[in-house]
Design an enzyme around this catalytic site. Structure first.
Site, PDB file in Angstrom:
ATOM      1  CB  THR A 185     -97.438  28.043   7.365  1.00 33.28           C
ATOM      2  OG1 THR A 185     -97.724  28.772   6.188  1.00 33.28           O
ATOM      3  CG2 THR A 185     -97.528  26.551   7.065  1.00 33.28           C
ATOM      4  CG  ASN A 388     -95.077  38.286  13.156  1.00 34.04           C
ATOM      5  OD1 ASN A 388     -94.935  37.474  12.250  1.00 34.04           O
ATOM      6  ND2 ASN A 388     -95.562  37.962  14.340  1.00 34.04           N
TER       7      ASN A 388
END
Lengths: 393, 393
Positions: A185, A388
């Site tokens: 985001t 991640n």
């Protein structure tokens, strides 16, 4: 002629804007995770949102307001995106704002973090109710909106449109996943006291998007929560269209570049300049293909002047191109020129030197026209995988 | 009714086909880097090549032959792709074949490796001239064509079309970069003694591509050298169209699955089943977006049931979809169902167990129609970065 000069500080440098951030119990490590922007007068507001089909609850909540609404309050949390949460996600925002002890008008919510968890309304409400709306704590806000960001992102400019007449514009932002065709985001909150007419705000945002945030991510491949929000309280009484458009573009460019450089472990910020393409669309297609290619990114990480991957990526992007007109350079070191490989030991060493830098250009002259586009990207290394592989915990 | 059963061995199991591989001095580590396939009669040949605009020299050399040409010799090298080498690259292949001491007809070249280096003609010629064309050394060939492959890829089937009447079909392949929207070269050499008519060969190849190699890479985002080659010597005298199409599809599916599982450090092979999409094109778009998402791949590596990334990737792919009809499952563990997050501690633990497996499905029911498509992908971890950061050396 106008002048734009950078000044220190956060968005609360602008008269009438207030902000702060606190730890509300969302991040296990105790870091700030909830912030606000407050204006002591009602502001005109415009926003650009993600093109993802699954827009998060806060985006739907915003879009339910009547066109042309004004606001004086933005509440922002990290660690929970309030996305894929359906009608309950929107209900949670309404419930939260209904119980807010502060007297605010048309409050806006913005969220970033893990997708698919219900919003922790009680924690956020307790935190929001503890805010002092007269705070000027830009640093606290900028920390509250960070997720995988390695550093805070903000800027502030003063724009003098004629002697003694100026307005300010600045931003605070988060986003560090621009390293890839990404879903990380990006949030950017811009405040200004320019006396910008409401009807100029959206066009100015959209014009700036093209060469800033759109140049660091792939069109359409966006997060559920991506938001750029512009709040204008008009307090300076000063406006000049050209100056405002340019200043807004600079603010958004600054934020975009800080996101590229903070690409989740990235060490290098690279400009992929595609020039002399047949059309601008083709230039953009090729530039973005380069900035998003895993094989190009890992070669940059390895400081390996593997121009074959550059060429192959251009070829795979299916733009109009030919080996006979293509020229590839690392900064001013030409490695491939119109069908000729110029890559000898000396040139390889020169190209290797360029690749050791923290910032450089890779220039691809397609030789099929006059259109150009620059996309910005970074290298991809072990750190990206580490960040991640287990983001939720 | 036909039967297809696997048999042991390499493509030289088929009568009339010969192959071998040697070290010709291209790979610094002394591994095999040059191989051949020879047929003692002329074969019909068909090929499918990359859609990359910069097709490598060997692909151009092949396409310069007259339509319908027959051949009995394929020479394959690794470590140098002979790509971006212009007319010189093609001239080098012609020079090499002109100096070949073996008597072969319409020889075909195939290359994989680094792009943008001139072909080392002398080394390859010396190696090729040392070949014994009556060798049956399938293992040697399979090693010679490997680049970043962790293991050799081959298969062989016998197809019985009626009692006592059968043909054989098999393949040897390389490719290990299918882990990403990738440029890693995929080569696949298929031999058969089926009495397949020339006009059936191309349609059979193209039909099989759709659910095999095309399902493991993104359309258009392909290497300069990707090649699937089918050689038919017809020696069995046996043919049945349906059996041949199905056997060819099985051979190509086997090779594709071995490439996915060998995704440059990948530990997990994952089937992304998109079902009930509005159109097959949309199903394919979403399935490939999932199999190519960096954020999905790193979550698989981390064994993190982060279904939000699955949802967000589908939304970003811009297919027709809605939270209210979407259902997401890891094998049979449903984690999101039509707007409802089913993710509690128990379900998370069950999903976590699925993610620990080496092979599993992620099923996304779009709920917008009846079309489906399955793409195959793998996880992405540190090893991928290590392999690709400095590939040339």
């Amino acid at each position: 002629m106008f002048s734009i000069f950078p000044i220190k500080g956060y968005i609360d440098q602008i008269d009438g804007f207030y902000c702060a951030g606190i730890h509300a119990g969302l991040k296990p490590n105790g870091n700030n995770d909830l912030g606000f922007i407050y204006a002591d007068t009602l502001c005109d507001v415009e926003a650009v949102f993600t093109r993802n089909k699954f827009q998060a609850a806060p985006l739907k909540h915003y879009q339910a307001y009547e066109k042309g609404f004004k606001t004086n309050f933005v509440l922002i949390n990290s660690k929970n995106a309030n996305a894929m949460t359906g009608q309950k996600g929107i209900d949670n925002i309404n419930r939260l704002f209904a119980a807010l002890k502060h007297d605010v008008t048309n409050p806006i919510m913005s969220s970033t973090g893990v997708i698919g968890n219900p919003l922790p309304v009680e924690k956020i409400l307790a935190g929001a109710n503890s805010f002092d709306l007269t705070s000027k704590d830009g640093e606290g806000l900028s920390k509250a909106i960070m997720t995988t960001d390695a550093y805070s992102k903000h800027c502030m400019y003063e724009v003098e449109v004629e002697k003694g007449k100026s307005f300010k514009i600045g931003a605070v932002a988060k986003g560090a996943g621009m390293i890839n065709p990404n879903l990380a985001t990006m949030l950017c909150f811009i405040t200004t006291d320019a006396n910008v007419p409401k009807e100029d705000m959206k066009p100015a945002l959209e014009a700036a998007m093209h060469t800033t945030f759109n140049a660091i991510s792939v069109d359409g491949d966006t997060s559920t929560n991506d938001t750029v929000l512009l709040l204008a309280n008009k307090k300076s009484g000063v406006y000049a269209k050209e100056a405002f458009f340019e200043a807004l573009r600079m603010v958004m460019h600054d934020m975009a570049m800080l996101m590229v450089a903070d690409g989740e472990g990235a060490k290098k910020a690279v400009a992929f300049e595609v020039i002399n393409a047949k059309t601008e669309q083709e230039a953009q297609t090729a530039a973005k293909a380069l900035s998003n290619s895993l094989l190009v990114k890992t070669a940059l990480f390895g400081e390996d002047p593997n121009f074959g991957r550059i060429a192959s990526t251009i070829g795979a992007s299916e733009i109009t191109c030919s080996e006979d007109t293509l020229v590839i350079s690392y900064n001013d070191v030409v490695v491939f020129e119109k069908g000729e490989i110029l890559f000898n030991k000396e040139v390889e060493a020169q190209a290797g030197e360029v690749l050791k830098k923290e910032q450089y250009k890779i220039i691809c002259d397609i030789g099929q026209g006059e259109a150009s586009y620059t996309a910005y990207g970074c290298d991809l290394g072990y750190k990206y995988v580490e960040i991640n592989a287990d983001y939720r915990t």
